[in-house]
Design a protein around this motif. Structure first.
Motif, PDB file in Angstrom:
ATOM      1  N   SER A  24       0.934  -1.273  -0.046  1.00  0.00           N
ATOM      2  CA  SER A  24       0.008  -0.088   0.034  1.00  0.00           C
ATOM      3  C   SER A  24       0.923   1.222  -0.031  1.00  0.00           C
ATOM      4  CB  SER A  24      -0.894  -0.020   1.297  1.00  0.00           C
ATOM      5  OG  SER A  24      -1.820  -1.149   1.323  1.00  0.00           O
ATOM      6  N   SER A  25       0.426   2.176  -0.775  1.00  0.00           N
ATOM      7  CA  SER A  25       1.135   3.493  -0.492  1.00  0.00           C
ATOM      8  C   SER A  25       0.803   4.258   0.698  1.00  0.00           C
ATOM      9  CB  SER A  25       0.562   4.323  -1.754  1.00  0.00           C
ATOM     10  OG  SER A  25      -0.787   4.696  -1.770  1.00  0.00           O
ATOM     11  N   ALA A  26       1.743   5.188   1.028  1.00  0.00           N
ATOM     12  CA  ALA A  26       1.754   6.039   2.157  1.00  0.00           C
ATOM     13  C   ALA A  26       1.693   5.408   3.437  1.00  0.00           C
ATOM     14  CB  ALA A  26       0.245   6.717   2.391  1.00  0.00           C
ATOM     15  N   LYS A  27       2.501   4.458   3.313  1.00  0.00           N
ATOM     16  CA  LYS A  27       2.912   3.447   4.460  1.00  0.00           C
ATOM     17  C   LYS A  27       4.292   3.461   4.485  1.00  0.00           C
ATOM     18  CE  LYS A  27      -1.275   0.788   4.926  1.00  0.00           C
ATOM     19  NZ  LYS A  27      -1.672  -0.676   5.314  1.00  0.00           N
ATOM     20  N   ALA A  28       5.143   4.163   5.688  1.00  0.00           N
ATOM     21  CA  ALA A  28       6.527   3.910   5.695  1.00  0.00           C
ATOM     22  C   ALA A  28       6.986   2.640   6.405  1.00  0.00           C
ATOM     23  CB  ALA A  28       7.272   5.204   6.168  1.00  0.00           C
ATOM     24  N   VAL A  29       7.723   1.656   5.999  1.00  0.00           N
ATOM     25  CA  VAL A  29       8.123   0.675   6.447  1.00  0.00           C
ATOM     26  C   VAL A  29       9.476   0.624   7.071  1.00  0.00           C
ATOM     27  CG1 VAL A  29       8.641  -1.725   6.293  1.00  0.00           C
ATOM     28  CG2 VAL A  29       6.365  -0.852   5.142  1.00  0.00           C
ATOM     29  N   VAL A  30       9.648   0.364   8.145  1.00  0.00           N
ATOM     30  CA  VAL A  30      11.010   0.421   8.874  1.00  0.00           C
ATOM     31  C   VAL A  30      11.328  -1.123   9.373  1.00  0.00           C
ATOM     32  CG1 VAL A  30      12.126   1.258  10.923  1.00  0.00           C
ATOM     33  CG2 VAL A  30      10.375   2.618   9.806  1.00  0.00           C
ATOM     34  N   SER A  31      12.447  -1.666   8.808  1.00  0.00           N
ATOM     35  CA  SER A  31      12.940  -2.806   9.141  1.00  0.00           C
ATOM     36  C   SER A  31      14.022  -2.760  10.265  1.00  0.00           C
ATOM     37  CB  SER A  31      13.305  -3.528   7.894  1.00  0.00           C
ATOM     38  OG  SER A  31      13.987  -4.678   8.313  1.00  0.00           O
ATOM     39  N   LYS A  60      15.599   5.872  -5.117  1.00  0.00           N
ATOM     40  CA  LYS A  60      14.482   5.619  -5.744  1.00  0.00           C
ATOM     41  C   LYS A  60      14.664   4.529  -6.840  1.00  0.00           C
ATOM     42  CE  LYS A  60      13.412  10.704  -5.200  1.00  0.00           C
ATOM     43  NZ  LYS A  60      13.347  11.858  -5.689  1.00  0.00           N
ATOM     44  N   SER A  61      13.580   3.498  -6.852  1.00  0.00           N
ATOM     45  CA  SER A  61      13.643   2.658  -7.863  1.00  0.00           C
ATOM     46  C   SER A  61      12.471   2.139  -8.138  1.00  0.00           C
ATOM     47  CB  SER A  61      14.585   1.179  -7.289  1.00  0.00           C
ATOM     48  OG  SER A  61      13.716   0.772  -6.063  1.00  0.00           O
ATOM     49  N   THR A  62      12.108   1.190  -9.366  1.00  0.00           N
ATOM     50  CA  THR A  62      10.758   0.885  -9.746  1.00  0.00           C
ATOM     51  C   THR A  62      10.258   0.083  -8.446  1.00  0.00           C
ATOM     52  OG1 THR A  62      11.848  -0.939 -10.593  1.00  0.00           O
ATOM     53  CG2 THR A  62      11.273   0.819 -11.996  1.00  0.00           C
ATOM     54  N   SER A  63       9.006  -0.354  -8.524  1.00  0.00           N
ATOM     55  CA  SER A  63       8.126  -1.248  -7.583  1.00  0.00           C
ATOM     56  C   SER A  63       7.763  -2.386  -8.122  1.00  0.00           C
ATOM     57  CB  SER A  63       7.251  -0.421  -6.952  1.00  0.00           C
ATOM     58  OG  SER A  63       6.223  -1.170  -6.140  1.00  0.00           O
ATOM     59  N   PHE A  64       7.536  -3.271  -7.339  1.00  0.00           N
ATOM     60  CA  PHE A  64       6.438  -4.479  -7.811  1.00  0.00           C
ATOM     61  C   PHE A  64       5.296  -4.058  -8.515  1.00  0.00           C
ATOM     62  CE2 PHE A  64       8.906  -7.442  -4.618  1.00  0.00           C
ATOM     63  CZ  PHE A  64       9.878  -7.577  -5.501  1.00  0.00           C
ATOM     64  N   GLU A  65       4.849  -2.848  -8.010  1.00  0.00           N
ATOM     65  CA  GLU A  65       3.326  -2.083  -8.388  1.00  0.00           C
ATOM     66  C   GLU A  65       3.864  -1.267  -9.669  1.00  0.00           C
ATOM     67  OE1 GLU A  65       0.267  -2.535  -7.595  1.00  0.00           O
ATOM     68  OE2 GLU A  65       0.663  -4.138  -5.767  1.00  0.00           O
ATOM     69  N   ASP A  66       3.267  -1.437 -10.768  1.00  0.00           N
ATOM     70  CA  ASP A  66       3.872  -0.725 -11.901  1.00  0.00           C
ATOM     71  C   ASP A  66       3.497   0.817 -11.840  1.00  0.00           C
ATOM     72  OD1 ASP A  66       4.540  -2.906 -13.234  1.00  0.00           O
ATOM     73  OD2 ASP A  66       2.632  -3.324 -14.375  1.00  0.00           O
ATOM     74  N   SER A  67       2.508   1.109 -10.901  1.00  0.00           N
ATOM     75  CA  SER A  67       2.228   2.768 -10.893  1.00  0.00           C
ATOM     76  C   SER A  67       2.974   3.172  -9.608  1.00  0.00           C
ATOM     77  CB  SER A  67       0.714   2.613 -10.740  1.00  0.00           C
ATOM     78  OG  SER A  67       0.185   2.105  -9.428  1.00  0.00           O
ATOM     79  N   MET A  68       3.780   2.571  -9.247  1.00  0.00           N
ATOM     80  CA  MET A  68       4.392   3.121  -8.113  1.00  0.00           C
ATOM     81  C   MET A  68       5.849   3.066  -8.064  1.00  0.00           C
ATOM     82  SD  MET A  68       2.223   3.963  -5.563  1.00  0.00           S
ATOM     83  CE  MET A  68       0.468   3.759  -5.346  1.00  0.00           C
ATOM     84  N   TYR A  69       6.480   3.962  -7.078  1.00  0.00           N
ATOM     85  CA  TYR A  69       7.943   4.115  -7.081  1.00  0.00           C
ATOM     86  C   TYR A  69       8.305   3.754  -5.709  1.00  0.00           C
ATOM     87  CZ  TYR A  69       8.118   6.655 -11.418  1.00  0.00           C
ATOM     88  OH  TYR A  69       7.971   7.044 -12.863  1.00  0.00           O
ATOM     89  N   PHE A  70       9.579   3.108  -5.466  1.00  0.00           N
ATOM     90  CA  PHE A  70      10.080   2.759  -4.260  1.00  0.00           C
ATOM     91  C   PHE A  70      11.224   3.685  -3.668  1.00  0.00           C
ATOM     92  CE2 PHE A  70      12.471  -0.500  -1.647  1.00  0.00           C
ATOM     93  CZ  PHE A  70      11.372  -0.911  -0.883  1.00  0.00           C
ATOM     94  N   LEU A  71      10.933   4.201  -2.725  1.00  0.00           N
ATOM     95  CA  LEU A  71      11.747   5.182  -2.046  1.00  0.00           C
ATOM     96  C   LEU A  71      12.416   4.718  -0.766  1.00  0.00           C
ATOM     97  CD1 LEU A  71       9.787   6.879  -4.167  1.00  0.00           C
ATOM     98  CD2 LEU A  71      10.151   8.819  -2.245  1.00  0.00           C
TER      99      LEU A  71
END
Length: 489
Positions: free
Chosen positions: A259-266, A290-301
């Motif tokens: 889901s977008s707008a959820k910051a995950v801290v590992s 910044k990279s691509t995401s498993f979700e085509d419409s999203m970017y991974f930060l």
């Protein structure tokens, strides 16, 4: 081997093969008994100067052993139907049509440092804007520029670069494929187009066909070929391999449901912060990778605190009594020493100038619990700083999710007091279970959260925020010590 019972509807019996820099772990969800099975085998990288690598022959034997050992716990007659592969990013090897030409260089390999000047000629700002990554010697691009510079004989017409995920897909199926999260995490993508950056490769005299054609995450690659199948038990005879990707992307997927707008801290030995965004955005103080995401419409930060968890682990192993967390009162917070083990801002300059691990003042009389609280406060302040910087640049963050072995209720409480954003904890096993559900196209309303931690009173919360400002000032005064120490050694 461990097992963990889970409830809920099951689909295909799937396996996740996770290759990291220190181990190979195979996890299988048995859809007949609702059990999660896992088996992990350690690996020992070799070190030669700045090169850190694994022998591909030995690594493949380890993968096969982990697969067979894990599958032994399956119910009678059950066979694995799907394999997904999750691996460290930036690691790679070169192959020709038949064999490996190099060892598997890991993400911890820093040989890219020798190509720093070459990449600076391209333009530091330009390469960040185009690829979403500022220079780091662990990235694939500088490592491959350096490798070809020193070993030009590797540049043959049939040479292919395979990321660790791609290498295992090839070993199992003989198919040469890659996936865009790996390409982009390696600093080799034109991020605005979500494609291989051919102009960048050509600039560094790297053949544009060096990388296999990227395939969509989750698409089927095919069956395991005879050479590998002969080494596996009958539990794997009907399995198909599907395109996976980078380990951080899998972790985010399981913890957040993608889901977008959820910051995950590992919270582990290192502490990556990840966020899905619908836009690349414009980054100022914090410059997330910044990279691509498993979700085509999203970017991974991504941001990162560095390795504060490793300092906490060192402390816990070197004290006489187990560390216990004192209550978060103003008196206890005041007694905690000022510790600096976390990177409080993620960009190239701040990463280079981050302080060496430091404890200020006379801490000789501090108890191990007080030192631990100092580490926890430093960790929380840096985390709040990076997340606030993301928000200030307009990235939407509505929830923070803590996962990993270090995701404690105390950290949740402190961060909740520093930021006006809901903070939830997700146990690692729940994140893994949710990941398998998503891989099996099962619909989940939400990820299972742990019980919420206590909230601090207004006075203590205000004191914490004041303490965070003081900590940031001290941090700025000791930045650069690492470089001084490294130059003196």
């Amino acid at each position: 081997m461990g097992s963990l019972e889970k409830d809920g509807p099951m689909t295909a019996t799937s396996a996740l093969i996770d290759i990291g820099g220190s181990s190979v772990k195979v996890t299988i969800r048995d859809n007949h008994t609702a059990k999660m099975l896992s088996h992990e085998i350690g690996v020992t990288p070799k070190v030669e100067g700045k090169h850190i690598f694994l022998d591909p022959t030995q690594l493949f034997k380890t993968v096969i052993a982990a697969m067979n050992n894990c599958a032994e716990g399956l119910s009678s007659g059950v066979k694995v139907e799907k394999i997904y592969i999750s691996t460290l990013r930036q690691g790679f090897c070169l192959i020709d049509d038949e064999k490996e030409l190099t060892p598997i260089y890991l993400n911890s390999d820093t040989s890219g440092e020798l190509a720093r000047k070459e990449l600076e000629k391209y333009g530091s700002k330009k390469i960040y804007e185009e690829t979403g990554h500022w220079f780091a010697p662990q990235l694939t691009l500088p490592k491959i520029v350096n490798l070809f510079g020193h070993r030009p004989e590797l540049l043959k017409h049939n040479t292919k670069l395979l990321f660790v995920h791609d290498w295992l897909v090839w070993k199992l199926t003989q198919e040469k494929v890659t996936e865009m999260t790996l390409v982009s995490a390696g600093q080799m993508a034109k991020l605005s187009e979500k494609s291989i950056h051919t102009e960048l490769l050509e600039y560094f005299d790297i053949p544009v066909n060096l990388l296999p054609k990227p395939q969509k995450f989750g698409s089927e690659v095919g069956a395991i070929k005879a050479h590998a199948s002969a080494e596996l038990s009958t539990r794997w005879t009907d399995v198909k391999v599907f395109v996976g990707g980078g380990d951080s992307h899998f972790l985010h997927m399981g913890a957040s449901g993608n889901s977008s707008a959820k910051a995950v801290v590992s919270a582990g030995s290192s502490t990556p912060i990840s966020l899905l965004s619908s836009t690349i955005g414009t980054s100022t103080l914090l410059q997330p990778w910044k990279s691509t995401s498993f979700e085509d419409s999203m970017y991974f930060l991504e941001g990162n605190l560095g390795y504060p968890g490793s300092f906490y682990g060192w402390l816990s192993k070197n004290v006489a009594n187990p560390i216990t967390t004192d209550s978060l009162t103003i008196a206890n917070i005041t007694k905690a020493p000022s510790v600096f083990g976390s990177c409080n801002m993620w960009n190239e300059e701040k990463w280079q100038s981050r302080p060496a691990f430091s404890i200020l003042g006379d801490f000789s009389k501090s108890s191990s619990n007080e030192l631990a609280l100092g580490l926890m406060l430093d960790y929380s302040f840096a985390l709040a700083n990076q997340i606030s910087a993301l928000k200030n640049d307009g990235f939407k963050i509505e929830q923070i999710i803590f996962t990993g072995g270090g995701a404690s209720p105390q950290l949740q409480t402190i961060l909740g007091s520093l930021l006006d954003i809901p903070v939830e904890r997700v146990a690692t096993e729940n994140a893994v279970d949710n990941l398998f559900s998503l891989l099996g196209s099962e619909k989940r309303d939400s990820v299972v959260h742990e019980n919420y931690s206590e909230s601090l009173d207004v006075e203590t919360s205000e004191f914490l925020r004041s303490k965070a400002k003081d900590h940031a000032l001290l941090y700025s005064e000791i930045e650069g010590i690492r470089e001084v120490l490294e130059n003196a050694s």
